[in-house]
Design an enzyme around this catalytic site. Structure first.
Site, PDB file in Angstrom:
ATOM      1  N   ASP A  73       0.725  -1.219   0.001  1.00  0.00           N
ATOM      2  CA  ASP A  73       0.104  -0.052   0.218  1.00  0.00           C
ATOM      3  C   ASP A  73       0.670   1.162  -0.048  1.00  0.00           C
ATOM      4  OD1 ASP A  73      -2.337   1.622   0.123  1.00  0.00           O
ATOM      5  OD2 ASP A  73      -2.590   1.141   2.214  1.00  0.00           O
ATOM      6  N   ARG A 124       0.245   9.668  -9.565  1.00  0.00           N
ATOM      7  CA  ARG A 124       0.229   8.523  -9.048  1.00  0.00           C
ATOM      8  C   ARG A 124       0.717   7.353  -9.639  1.00  0.00           C
ATOM      9  NH1 ARG A 124      -3.653   7.450  -5.457  1.00  0.00           N
ATOM     10  NH2 ARG A 124      -4.075   5.237  -6.191  1.00  0.00           N
ATOM     11  N   ASN A 164     -10.355  -2.896  -6.668  1.00  0.00           N
ATOM     12  CA  ASN A 164      -9.516  -1.901  -7.663  1.00  0.00           C
ATOM     13  C   ASN A 164     -10.044  -1.672  -8.872  1.00  0.00           C
ATOM     14  OD1 ASN A 164      -6.255  -3.136  -6.322  1.00  0.00           O
ATOM     15  ND2 ASN A 164      -7.621  -1.468  -5.502  1.00  0.00           N
ATOM     16  N   ARG A 220     -11.141   2.112  -9.365  1.00  0.00           N
ATOM     17  CA  ARG A 220     -10.333   3.099  -9.923  1.00  0.00           C
ATOM     18  C   ARG A 220     -10.522   3.822 -11.429  1.00  0.00           C
ATOM     19  NH1 ARG A 220      -4.997   2.561  -6.316  1.00  0.00           N
ATOM     20  NH2 ARG A 220      -6.022   1.879  -4.225  1.00  0.00           N
TER      21      ARG A 220
HETATM   22  C1  FPP Z   1      -1.801   0.146  -3.413  1.00  0.00           C
HETATM   23  O1  FPP Z   1      -1.374   1.625  -3.535  1.00  0.00           O
HETATM   24  C2  FPP Z   1      -1.318  -0.497  -4.452  1.00  0.00           C
HETATM   25  C3  FPP Z   1      -2.010  -0.985  -5.451  1.00  0.00           C
HETATM   26  C4  FPP Z   1      -3.485  -0.939  -5.736  1.00  0.00           C
HETATM   27  C5  FPP Z   1      -1.318  -1.452  -6.574  1.00  0.00           C
HETATM   28  C6  FPP Z   1      -0.215  -2.477  -6.224  1.00  0.00           C
HETATM   29  C7  FPP Z   1       0.643  -2.670  -7.322  1.00  0.00           C
HETATM   30  C8  FPP Z   1       1.956  -2.505  -7.244  1.00  0.00           C
HETATM   31  C9  FPP Z   1       2.744  -2.307  -6.031  1.00  0.00           C
HETATM   32  C10 FPP Z   1       2.697  -2.666  -8.569  1.00  0.00           C
HETATM   33  C11 FPP Z   1       2.675  -3.673  -9.534  1.00  0.00           C
HETATM   34  C12 FPP Z   1       2.848  -5.000  -9.054  1.00  0.00           C
HETATM   35  C13 FPP Z   1       3.573  -5.682  -9.904  1.00  0.00           C
HETATM   36  C14 FPP Z   1       3.970  -7.285  -9.429  1.00  0.00           C
HETATM   37  C15 FPP Z   1       4.099  -5.561 -11.287  1.00  0.00           C
HETATM   38  P1  FPP Z   1      -2.373   2.740  -3.444  1.00  0.00           P
HETATM   39  O2  FPP Z   1      -2.722   3.184  -5.062  1.00  0.00           O
HETATM   40  O3  FPP Z   1      -3.582   2.428  -2.889  1.00  0.00           O
HETATM   41  O4  FPP Z   1      -1.671   3.925  -2.709  1.00  0.00           O
HETATM   42  P2  FPP Z   1      -2.503   4.893  -1.815  1.00  0.00           P
HETATM   43  O5  FPP Z   1      -3.339   4.311  -0.945  1.00  0.00           O
HETATM   44  O6  FPP Z   1      -1.421   5.828  -1.362  1.00  0.00           O
HETATM   45  O7  FPP Z   1      -3.421   5.743  -2.844  1.00  0.00           O
END
Ligand code: FPP
Length: 244
Positions: free
Chosen positions: A17, A30, A65, A68
């Site tokens: 996260d 982002r 997700n 989004r």
């Molecule tokens: C949460 O951060 C993260 C995600 C919803 C996506 C996770 C994906 C990755 C780490 C990269 C892709 C992975 C691979 C294996 C290529 P958020 O966007 O919710 O962050 P925030 O809460 O700060 O907005």
């Protein structure tokens, strides 16, 4: 290379996260946070191997997700495809096996194809398992397990009384995987967000304040050391601390 035999968690799951907040804090869009987050995956996987972890399960895309904005979802899909294209060969050299959790059918065909190709290339490997949770939701997983079990019972009603917790495990997507030992969540949120709800029953929870793009092998090492110091009693008493 065979995995080191260290005491400590064998199966670790991570809620990665904070990509968006990391980007905002740097004055970036982002998606650049996701990009950086994708880079971390390789380093953390390598560190996990050296810490004796046998399976690393990463929450890369949840059933929620999809809510989004479309361009962000599209970026995440592309990131996954780029990751698999560039990393499958290095992962193969490192003897990594690749599994997924979640319903892949909703992904665009080219994403599904790339996932299938990587799984095929890495199928015979015997080292650490990288498991990506993709369009995964724990409640959905449990409902699907209940449906599969019910279908089996329609042919063999006596199964109902024979079902126990171990038996129910076999209907979950994690059937055959090692018991989950530890869940790590980055970015200072204290939630499990519909991740591995059944499997978390006896897992140790570890919350790290840094955003996922800043989560380094050092942070993983600290989490594993913390796990090693914990007293896992599974509801019973630790024989050497009975009087405490
Ligand atoms: C949460 O951060 C993260 C995600 C919803 C996506 C996770 C994906 C990755 C780490 C990269 C892709 C992975 C691979 C294996 C290529 P958020 O966007 O919710 O962050 P925030 O809460 O700060 O907005």
């Amino acid at each position: 290379m065979s995995p080191p035999t260290l005491s400590g968690p064998k199966h670790v799951a991570i809620i990665m996260d904070g990509n968006g907040r990391w980007a905002r804090a740097q004055g970036l869009r982002r998606n650049l946070g996701h990009e950086r987050g994708g880079h971390q995956v390789r380093d953390i996987l390598r560190a996990a191997f050296h810490l004796g972890i046998r399976q690393l399960t990463l929450y890369a895309f949840s059933t929620e997700n999809w809510k989004r904005p479309k361009p962000e979802v599209a970026f995440l899909m592309n990131l996954l495809v780029r990751f698999l294209r560039s990393e499958t060969e290095p992962l193969n050299k490192d003897n990594v096996r690749f599994l997924t959790l979640g319903d892949l059918a909703r992904f665009p065909q080219r994403v599904q194809d790339e996932i299938a190709r990587s799984k095929e290339v890495l199928r015979h490997n015997t080292g650490i398992v990288l498991c990506l949770a993709l369009n995964y939701g724990a409640r959905r997983e449990i409902v699907e397990a209940a449906k599969s079990f019910t279908r089996r019972c329609l042919q063999d009603p006596e199964r109902v009384d024979r079902l126990d917790e171990e038996g129910f495990n076999e209907y979950l997507e994690t059937a055959g995987m090692p018991e989950l030992d530890m869940l790590i969540r980055t970015a200072g949120e204290y939630r499990v967000s519909n991740f591995l709800l059944w499997q978390l029953s006896y897992a140790e929870l570890y919350f790290e304040s840094v955003f996922w793009p800043d989560f380094t092998p050092e942070h993983l090492r600290a989490a594993v050391e913390n796990f090693r110091e914990r007293d896992r009693r599974y509801g019973g008493l630790n024989p050497i601390r009975k009087k405490a």
